[in-house]
Design a protein around this motif. Sequence first.
Motif, short mmCIF file in Angstrom:
data_model
loop_
_atom_site.label_atom_id
_atom_site.label_comp_id
_atom_site.label_asym_id
_atom_site.label_seq_id
_atom_site.Cartn_x
_atom_site.Cartn_y
_atom_site.Cartn_z
N THR A 265 1.01 -1.43 0.21
CA THR A 265 0.39 -0.09 -0.03
C THR A 265 1.04 1.08 0.03
OG1 THR A 265 -1.66 -0.92 1.37
CG2 THR A 265 -1.75 1.40 1.23
N HIS A 266 2.01 1.10 1.02
CA HIS A 266 2.58 2.60 0.71
C HIS A 266 3.82 2.26 1.69
CE1 HIS A 266 1.22 3.86 5.38
NE2 HIS A 266 1.34 2.11 4.67
N ILE A 267 5.11 2.93 1.96
CA ILE A 267 6.03 3.08 2.42
C ILE A 267 6.75 3.88 2.85
CG2 ILE A 267 7.07 4.05 0.09
CD1 ILE A 267 9.39 1.15 0.65
N GLY A 268 7.17 4.50 3.61
CA GLY A 268 7.64 5.50 3.85
C GLY A 268 8.96 6.31 4.31
N ARG A 269 8.74 7.30 4.46
CA ARG A 269 10.41 8.07 4.05
C ARG A 269 10.56 9.08 5.41
NH1 ARG A 269 10.74 4.86 1.36
NH2 ARG A 269 11.58 4.95 -1.97
N TRP A 292 1.79 4.07 -2.91
CA TRP A 292 1.39 3.63 -3.87
C TRP A 292 -0.22 3.05 -3.90
CZ3 TRP A 292 6.63 5.36 -5.36
CH2 TRP A 292 7.00 5.02 -3.98
N ALA A 293 -0.85 2.45 -3.35
CA ALA A 293 -1.98 2.42 -3.62
C ALA A 293 -2.73 3.74 -4.19
CB ALA A 293 -2.45 1.28 -2.19
N SER A 294 -2.95 4.41 -3.77
CA SER A 294 -3.62 5.10 -4.14
C SER A 294 -3.26 6.52 -5.24
CB SER A 294 -3.55 6.94 -3.28
OG SER A 294 -4.07 8.11 -3.86
N ALA A 295 -2.09 6.36 -5.44
CA ALA A 295 -0.97 7.31 -6.71
C ALA A 295 -1.78 6.25 -7.73
CB ALA A 295 -0.14 6.97 -6.56
N GLY A 364 -6.98 4.90 9.90
CA GLY A 364 -8.02 5.83 9.99
C GLY A 364 -9.49 5.88 10.07
N THR A 365 -9.72 7.35 9.36
CA THR A 365 -10.96 6.53 8.79
C THR A 365 -11.60 6.25 7.47
OG1 THR A 365 -10.64 9.11 7.21
CG2 THR A 365 -11.38 9.55 9.42
N VAL A 366 -10.35 6.01 6.92
CA VAL A 366 -10.26 5.17 5.76
C VAL A 366 -9.31 3.52 5.40
CG1 VAL A 366 -8.75 4.59 3.37
CG2 VAL A 366 -9.27 7.25 3.47
N ALA A 367 -10.56 2.81 4.99
CA ALA A 367 -9.93 1.39 5.04
C ALA A 367 -9.58 0.73 3.81
CB ALA A 367 -10.66 0.59 6.28
N ARG A 368 -8.55 0.08 3.62
CA ARG A 368 -8.08 -0.65 1.91
C ARG A 368 -8.54 -2.10 2.51
NH1 ARG A 368 -3.14 -2.19 -1.00
NH2 ARG A 368 -3.98 -2.15 -3.18
#
Length: 382
Positions: A265-269, A292-295, A364-368
Amino acid sequence: MTDPLDRDPFAPIRRGEGVLLADFEGEPIPMILGHRAVRQAAKDWQTFSSDAPCRVPIPDERGVRSVRQLPIEADPPLHKAARDLLKPIFMQPASPAYAARIEALVARVLAPLLGAGEVEIVRGFALPLQSLALTHLLGMPESAAEEWIGWGIHVFRDGSDSAEKGSVLDRYIRRQIAAARAEPGDDLFGAMTRMRLDGRPLTDEEMIGIANLTFAGGRDTVITAIAEIIAYFAVNRPALELLRAEPKRIAAAVEEFVRVTSPLTHIGRVCPRETEVGGYRVAPDARVSLCWASANFDETVFDAPTEIRLDRMPNPHLGFGSGHHNCLGAAQARAILRALIRQLGELTSAIDILSHERGCENFGTVAREVGFKSLKVRLHAS
């Protein structure tokens, strides 16, 4: 089985403010959602740094490992130097000979499941396939996969004791390094004893960091993609028949599955200096997320992004990351998924879904919805 009701839960926020502030175990992290913004951040390593051992994954992994994973947890020039050392190993899947070996492996693992009644795909097929394929990449005997399969879907988070799982992996890697230093062979561990970084041999910690990423990175993501592909073709058989008749289309289909599935889904920086992301102040040494998942569903880049179009071209998805940190294991993942689609077309006549349980990530307010905790099917032989 039906597709997830909402493939793109980030859409309203991406179209609005473009950043979602989510809480991860008490740590507020702004998630960058837009395709362009994510790509720009991925390139800007001075502002959004990967030089953060154990903190690139979200949630962070400081409780399960102490080594820096190389090359992913490094910025240039160390990142490029470490990556260049590993390219000869990780680019093997681009060769026709290697691809043929993976084709044969997929067919061999799939064959006993045909007509066998109920088959659990996630742990009963995808996990063994991913582990066995990794032995080919690393130049190790297939018998080594027996131990790796026992680590589960995720080497750290599959089970109740992540710290102990991290210790199991660390002990395994240290044993392999000690054996390779005593008698170096042609596998990954032997190769690392011969590598030179800035003209010097790799330290044990650097070798452990490379091996740690090799076993932990790409494991659950490949397993997720395998299960998603099987579930899709169970309810979209004509699409599989088309790919069987026109195999040149398989490569594009794999890219679309990676885009839509977005297994990571995503990665940190980490921001070395104070910066602002979408109106949120990010303090020095605090983190942001590249989502990444949103992009991959950004409608300014992808036409009808929630539709699965197996012939989508161009397809500038970020399922394998972006910038200098583009996934080193992408060639291996592509080889496995292409072989899987080809063999599903050749060896099966139908796939019945008997039951399934989807995985879910909460922001939070979003679930995937992502991947499957369990996927039980019946595979009919052709």
